[in-house]
Write a protein that holds these residues in place. Sequence first.
Motif, PDB file in Angstrom:
ATOM      1  N   ARG A 366     -14.566 -22.884 -23.389  1.00 26.30           N
ATOM      2  CA  ARG A 366     -13.666 -24.094 -24.200  1.00 26.30           C
ATOM      3  C   ARG A 366     -13.366 -24.441 -24.684  1.00 26.30           C
ATOM      4  O   ARG A 366     -11.830 -25.734 -24.036  1.00 26.30           O
ATOM      5  N   MET A 367     -13.368 -23.502 -25.486  1.00 24.55           N
ATOM      6  CA  MET A 367     -12.476 -24.132 -27.093  1.00 24.55           C
ATOM      7  C   MET A 367     -10.833 -23.286 -26.663  1.00 24.55           C
ATOM      8  O   MET A 367     -10.334 -23.715 -27.480  1.00 24.55           O
ATOM      9  N   GLN A 368     -10.867 -22.529 -25.875  1.00 23.93           N
ATOM     10  CA  GLN A 368      -9.221 -21.029 -25.629  1.00 23.93           C
ATOM     11  C   GLN A 368      -9.252 -21.317 -24.277  1.00 23.93           C
ATOM     12  O   GLN A 368      -9.600 -19.602 -24.289  1.00 23.93           O
ATOM     13  N   PRO A 369      -9.027 -22.335 -23.389  1.00 22.15           N
ATOM     14  CA  PRO A 369      -8.882 -21.243 -21.810  1.00 22.15           C
ATOM     15  C   PRO A 369      -8.187 -21.268 -21.701  1.00 22.15           C
ATOM     16  O   PRO A 369      -6.647 -21.281 -22.438  1.00 22.15           O
ATOM     17  N   PRO A 370      -8.182 -20.573 -20.160  1.00 19.01           N
ATOM     18  CA  PRO A 370      -7.395 -19.779 -20.607  1.00 19.01           C
ATOM     19  C   PRO A 370      -5.463 -19.860 -19.567  1.00 19.01           C
ATOM     20  O   PRO A 370      -4.132 -20.071 -20.273  1.00 19.01           O
ATOM     21  N   VAL A 371      -6.173 -21.666 -19.369  1.00 18.18           N
ATOM     22  CA  VAL A 371      -4.832 -22.190 -19.093  1.00 18.18           C
ATOM     23  C   VAL A 371      -4.611 -23.757 -19.569  1.00 18.18           C
ATOM     24  O   VAL A 371      -6.005 -24.108 -19.421  1.00 18.18           O
ATOM     25  N   PRO A 372      -4.363 -23.977 -20.997  1.00 25.03           N
ATOM     26  CA  PRO A 372      -4.615 -25.138 -21.875  1.00 25.03           C
ATOM     27  C   PRO A 372      -4.688 -26.665 -21.249  1.00 25.03           C
ATOM     28  O   PRO A 372      -5.108 -27.833 -21.332  1.00 25.03           O
ATOM     29  N   PHE A 373      -3.106 -26.328 -20.157  1.00 24.44           N
ATOM     30  CA  PHE A 373      -3.237 -27.694 -18.996  1.00 24.44           C
ATOM     31  C   PHE A 373      -2.470 -27.715 -18.062  1.00 24.44           C
ATOM     32  O   PHE A 373      -2.177 -26.883 -17.252  1.00 24.44           O
ATOM     33  N   VAL A 374      -3.072 -28.228 -16.991  1.00 23.23           N
ATOM     34  CA  VAL A 374      -2.641 -27.579 -15.712  1.00 23.23           C
ATOM     35  C   VAL A 374      -1.977 -29.257 -15.219  1.00 23.23           C
ATOM     36  O   VAL A 374      -1.849 -30.272 -15.871  1.00 23.23           O
ATOM     37  N   LEU A 375      -0.811 -28.627 -14.824  1.00 21.91           N
ATOM     38  CA  LEU A 375       1.050 -30.098 -14.119  1.00 21.91           C
ATOM     39  C   LEU A 375       0.601 -30.106 -13.085  1.00 21.91           C
ATOM     40  O   LEU A 375       0.519 -29.283 -11.797  1.00 21.91           O
ATOM     41  N   ARG A 376       0.442 -31.413 -12.600  1.00 25.09           N
ATOM     42  CA  ARG A 376       0.341 -31.811 -11.517  1.00 25.09           C
ATOM     43  C   ARG A 376       2.093 -32.987 -11.417  1.00 25.09           C
ATOM     44  O   ARG A 376       2.046 -33.111 -12.202  1.00 25.09           O
ATOM     45  N   GLU A 377       2.042 -33.418 -10.034  1.00 28.77           N
ATOM     46  CA  GLU A 377       2.464 -34.508  -9.766  1.00 28.77           C
ATOM     47  C   GLU A 377       2.251 -35.554  -8.867  1.00 28.77           C
ATOM     48  O   GLU A 377       1.538 -35.470  -7.777  1.00 28.77           O
ATOM     49  N   THR A 378       1.736 -37.087  -9.310  1.00 27.98           N
ATOM     50  CA  THR A 378       1.578 -37.495  -7.933  1.00 27.98           C
ATOM     51  C   THR A 378       2.414 -38.005  -6.826  1.00 27.98           C
ATOM     52  O   THR A 378       3.656 -37.933  -6.464  1.00 27.98           O
ATOM     53  N   ILE A 379       1.567 -37.920  -5.647  1.00 29.80           N
ATOM     54  CA  ILE A 379       2.468 -38.255  -4.600  1.00 29.80           C
ATOM     55  C   ILE A 379       2.694 -39.916  -4.153  1.00 29.80           C
ATOM     56  O   ILE A 379       4.122 -39.847  -3.415  1.00 29.80           O
TER      57      ILE A 379
END
Length: 502
Positions: A366-379
């Motif tokens: 919760r405090m230190q997520p291994p991946v701090p942000f997830v990158l996506r793209e809208t279809i």
Amino acid sequence: MEILVLLAISLPLLLLFKLKNHYVRKSNRGAPGPPGLPWIGNMHQLDTSNIHICLQKLSHKYGPFMSLQLGSFKALVISSPSAAKEVFKYHDLCFSSKPILVGLQKLTYNHQDIVFSPYNDYWRNMRKISTLHLFSSKRSQSFQPIREEEVARMVKTIRDEAVTGSNVVNLSKTITTLVTSIILRITFGKIYDGARNSESNSDISTEKLHWLLDEIRANVSSFFLADYFPLVGSFVDRLSGVWSQSEKRFNEIDAFTQQIIDEYLHTSSASTEDFTILDILLQMKKDLSDFTLGHVKAILLDILIAASDTSSSSTVWAMSLLMKNPARMKKAREEVRELIGKKGFIDEVDVQKLVYLKAVVKESMRMQPPVPFVLRETIDKCVVSGYEIEAKTRVYLNVYAIGRDPKAWENPDAFVPERFINSSIDVKGQDFELLPFGAGRRICPGMLMGLATTELALANLLYSFNWELPPGTRIEDIDMASQPGFVMHKKTRLCLVPKIMD
């Protein structure tokens, strides 16, 4: 006279341009966001070394749905559990693609991998295959003996060092070596480690494999102007040398990956009853005419970087947080020792009984997520919470900000594993307050393996040793800053003194 003519022509055009912009602003129903500058948009407001923290601060002012202009591309930042739920529960398909980034295009063999592939028929087929054959619950359980052997070996190595008087252990390096060894064994079915590999003719060593991972990380985190300004960025990237440097790095990675595969094919004696991940991929290459060696390499690199980086990062952060909170360290240590007694080693069956340890892992993620942000793209174009989101919008799910949202968590900046005792909140993507592995159809496929490795390693580190800070080091000296990159590694090494349990 010429000046007057020029003004007569340009002033009406300028007025029309201003009126057009005014109309667009009035009619725009996009999410709120900070004003940007011409051409570059909001890029000057982003600190790329800690982009998750930078985006979190901006969201405090502009809200959980925040729009940005990053060069030529529109972006949407999601920073609260309610916003994440709105997107990934009700609009998941629209948000299920990935942007095509220059730095990843070569590394993924033109997006023939799983993690960074755009949403298309290929990705859907590969996701189905990976779920059924590569990362299923049954497959993860089959690797239990490997995880336990490698963790036991790590504990023995630390104990030997402690006995011989090597007081300070670089736990960051030790844990990275552990996780890399596990990933290599489940992927290739072989051990690459100093003396244990010295009798073979292999040129592959643990050091070279660590080098490979470092090169991949460097390529992933490289900044390419073309990712934000496609028309002029490619020229500038080539002129600055970043393109040639990336090409050189990729060629070295490709050659080394090919060397691993060639050696595997030459020496492998795996039976059909005990397939490794590479066995499965090579069988797919044999059975599917459109599945090439490039696909095999791309997926192998996915596994090497995603699996090893996230598990090692999670374990190091958990130990760091425990060291900064001695009372919680004591509580976690007492739980594992009281439950296991004099058994000598905690196996994965034992881990399932460690309620507080599992709470520690959740709180750390919760405090230190291994991946701090997830990158996506809208279809496609869609409407979310009344905001119009255009197709091809880049989406940043700020996992770090969501985990520290004061509306979702009491005292969010404090390390309190007890908050997860008697709580149904889990890390598997169904509870939008806690999304270390993402959510929706693109949730991390290796989640079960990653969790199993982190919990097993952490449990045995606490069971086997009392951990102390090096002489002259205080608790407040433990630096919790992170390195830039897709995976949030601790910036400084975690070095501790192991004391053998009496």
